[in-house]
Every structure is written in structure tokens, then in C-alpha cells.
Design an enzyme around this catalytic site. Structure first.
Site, short mmCIF file in Angstrom:
data_model
loop_
_atom_site.label_atom_id
_atom_site.label_comp_id
_atom_site.label_asym_id
_atom_site.label_seq_id
_atom_site.Cartn_x
_atom_site.Cartn_y
_atom_site.Cartn_z
N ASP A 157 50.56 56.99 73.33
CA ASP A 157 50.07 56.57 74.65
C ASP A 157 48.54 56.62 74.60
O ASP A 157 47.95 57.69 74.49
CB ASP A 157 50.61 57.51 75.72
N TYR A 211 41.65 47.05 88.06
CA TYR A 211 41.79 46.29 86.82
C TYR A 211 40.50 45.52 86.54
O TYR A 211 40.00 45.51 85.41
CB TYR A 211 42.98 45.34 86.92
N LYS A 219 37.97 45.87 83.17
CA LYS A 219 37.68 44.75 82.27
C LYS A 219 36.18 44.42 82.25
O LYS A 219 35.64 43.99 81.22
CB LYS A 219 38.51 43.53 82.68
N SER A 231 38.89 40.53 79.79
CA SER A 231 39.61 39.51 80.57
C SER A 231 38.58 38.63 81.27
O SER A 231 37.42 39.02 81.44
CB SER A 231 40.51 40.19 81.61
#
Length: 350
Positions: free
Chosen positions: A148, A239, A243, A226
Site C-alpha cells: 500500500d 484530487y 495532481k 493529470s
């Protein structure tokens, strides 16, 4: 509609005036029936000193536009048109998040190149399935590790031990997660997202970077960011944060690595058809298959591109919008989000 232009103590700021005229031109293209109040030009005479300073600012803007325009052109050109000459051919490739999505597709792409693979993900069973297919596709050897990445100590220990045994030529920090998250959602998983997307990627990249530096034979690192790192949407605010952080990190790491012949690239995918993006409720037309982008990523890394973006129309849109002057950027972002909210089901947060 009344437009107040840069009013400051009964004076008009010329640089604000120029930017707002540009912005309003775009605004009129969306709302052609909008009317504008006539500006009282005589008030500009009261602001001679301010106009001189503003003129200097306009000159600076013009020079910056020329420099930045070239940078924009070069970045888009290299990101969208990978060179045909292969510069970098790794023999040992390590990939995190390799059990599904883009990571799985990248593993298959490099297996076809007959390399040694080190595949890392949480799900041992899925890793074994991917490993078997990679061997069928031609991988010389496949090593799997159930880790992980949000548990950074485990990841660091693994790479420290692994790089002692044999070098890694290419490390792709791909593992990540996305869920709909805003401050209004209870249990928004902000800490989990940050630990996985940022700290996990940095822990792996830093450890491999140090190993490459010690052996003095160079190497290559790719960090998966991204297009949301350039310009995201509020529904996945954390998120977007991760990024954007990875985009900045990879760019700086590329500069640091030049002295040691360590090549660093940042990968900026758009909407890719994976299990991770299913929750985003976007029309399938906007998605690209993982196998397509995996091939693009490999070619971009072989050409040592600083930024690798695909689908091209999503990458170009996000990059250009993020490059606009602040006022135009804010306006364009608001209009884009209006469209986004119109096509996305609305939700109410308690």
C-alpha cells in the site's frame, strides 16, 4: 449590464482596462446581447502617473507573452508529437498501481518490449493475474510486491532493498485514487488521498532517485499527474490538489536530475476508461482506452519528453486555460464549470 473598469480613486488602471476589454470580448461571444456602459475617457487624464506605470506593465505583459507563447508552443509540440527516435530503452521497469487501469496497461506495453518488470499494488491476486499476462506478452521476468503506497515506510524499505540487489532503469509512480470529495462531504478522505497520491508517489520517486544518483549511471522516473493538475473541477478538489502538487514536483525533479543524467517526465492523462473514473459520471465519448495511452506514454518516455499528455484535446484545453491571465482564467473557468454542472447530475450535501 454595467461594466466598471479598474476604478481606483476615480482613476482607471490601464492594464486592468486592457485585460478587461479582452475578457469582455470573450464574454460578448457568449452573450452577444449584453450592452456596455460608455467609459468616461476624460477621467484618464487625471491619472497620468498611473498610466505611465500601467504602460510599463503592458510592456512587461507583452514581453512575457512572447516568452510564454514560445514555451507553450514547445510544450504542446513535445507533449503531443513524440519523436520517432528512441533515446531511452529501459531493461528494468518498476510500476506502482500496476494491478488495474493505466498501471496495468503500462505493464502490458512494456512486457511487449521484453523487459524485466517490478509490479507493485495492494491486491496480490490481481497482481498475479497481471504478472501471468505480462509473461505471455514477452516479459523477461516479472516480480510482484503487495504494498500500500500510502504506507510510505513499507515502500521506501522495498525500494532500498530492491535497488541494492540490482538497478531500476525506469520507475513509474502511477498509484493513485480519485473519489468525489469536497469540504461539504462528511468523511471526505482528504488525508487518504493526499497520502496515496502525493506522499506515496514522492516516497517511491525519491528513493529510486537517490539510488540512481549513487550508482552514477543515470536512469528515468515518470510521475503520473493529470490534466486536473492544470485545471480541475471542484467536485474532486483534493484530487486536483494532489495532481497539481505532483506536476510541480516532477518539473523540479527533472531539473535536479540533469546533473546525474536522471531523466524525469510528468504524465498528464485526461479521462481514461478505468474503474477509478467510473464515479465521475462523464459521457463515454470523452474517455480514452488505457492501452492507447500506455503506448503513447512509452513512446513519450523513450523520447524523454518533459510532459506527456493525452487525449490531446483535453490536454490542450486544460493547459491553455491554465495559462491565461488571471482575469481571463477566472472567467473561462467559470464558463467551463457552468457547462460541467449542466451535464453532471446535481447533488445536495447536508
Amino acid at each position: 449590464m454595467t461594466l466598471f473598469i479598474g476604478k481606483r480613486n476615480q482613476c482607471f488602471s490601464f492594464d486592468a482596462f486592457v485585460l478587461l476589454v479582452l475578457e469582455y470580448s470573450v464574454f460578448l461571444s457568449f452573450y452577444p446581447k449584453t450592452t456596455v456602459m460608455v467609459v468616461n475617457y476624460w477621467k484618464l487624464k487625471q491619472c497620468f502617473k498611473e498610466l505611465v506605470l500601467s504602460a510599463l506593465m503592458v510592456a512587461v505583459y507583452a514581453a512575457s507573452t512572447v516568452i510564454y507563447g514560445w514555451s507553450l508552443f514547445f510544450t504542446l509540440l513535445t507533449a503531443l508529437l513524440p519523436g520517432t527516435k528512441s533515446l531511452l530503452k529501459p531493461k528494468v521497469v518498476a510500476i506502482t498501481g500496476a494491478s488495474t487501469g493505466i498501471g496495468e496497461a503500462i505493464a502490458y506495453e512494456y512486457a511487449k518490449q521484453k523487459v524485466r518488470l517490478i509490479l507493485i499494488a495492494r491486491n496480490q491476486n490481481k497482481l498475479q493475474t497481471v504478472s501471468s499476462k505480462c509473461r505471455q506478452l514477452g516479459a523477461v521476468d516479472v516480480e510482484i510486491a503487495s504494498i500500500d503506497v500510502s504506507k510510505t515506510e513499507d515502500l521506501i524499505n522495498f525500494f532500498e532493498d530492491r535497488t541494492e540487489q540490482s538497478p531500476i532503469d525506469l520507475f513509474i509512480a502511477n498509484a493513485g485514487m480519485v473519489v468525489e470529495t469536497t469540504p461539504l462531504i462528511p468523511d471526505n478522505k482528504c488525508e487518504t488521498i493526499v497520502n496515496t497520491n502525493i506522499l506515496g508517489a514522492i516516497a517511491g520517486a525519491d528513493t529510486v532517485f537517490r539510488a540512481m544518483h549513487r550508482r552514477r549511471r543515470g536512469g528515468q522516473i515518470a510521475v503520473v499527474s493529470s490534466i486536473y493538475g492544470f485545471m480541475g473541477v471542484p467536485d474532486v478538489i483534493y484530487y486536483d490538489l494532489t495532481k497539481a502538487a505532483l506536476l510541480s514536483y516532477a518539473r523540479d525533479l527533472r531539473t535536479l536530475g540533469k546533473a546525474s543524467n536522471i531523466h524525469v517526465s510528468v504524465i498528464c492523462p485526461g479521462l481514461i476508461l478505468t474503474n477509478m473514473t467510473e464515479s465521475l459520471n462523464v459521457a463515454e465519448f470523452f474517455y480514452t482506452k488505457p492501452a492507447v495511452i500506455a503506448s503513447h506514454i512509452r513512446k513519450g518516455l523513450e523520447a524523454n519528453l518533459p510532459v506527456i499528455g493525452m487525449p490531446w484535446f483535453q490536454f490542450v484545453t486544460a493547459f491553455v486555460l491554465s495559462s491565461l491571465p488571471p482575469m481571463l482564467h477566472s472567467f473561462a473557468r467559470d464558463r467551463m464549470l457552468d457547462v460541467y454542472n449542466a451535464i453532471k447530475p446535481s447533488k445536495t450535501y447536508q
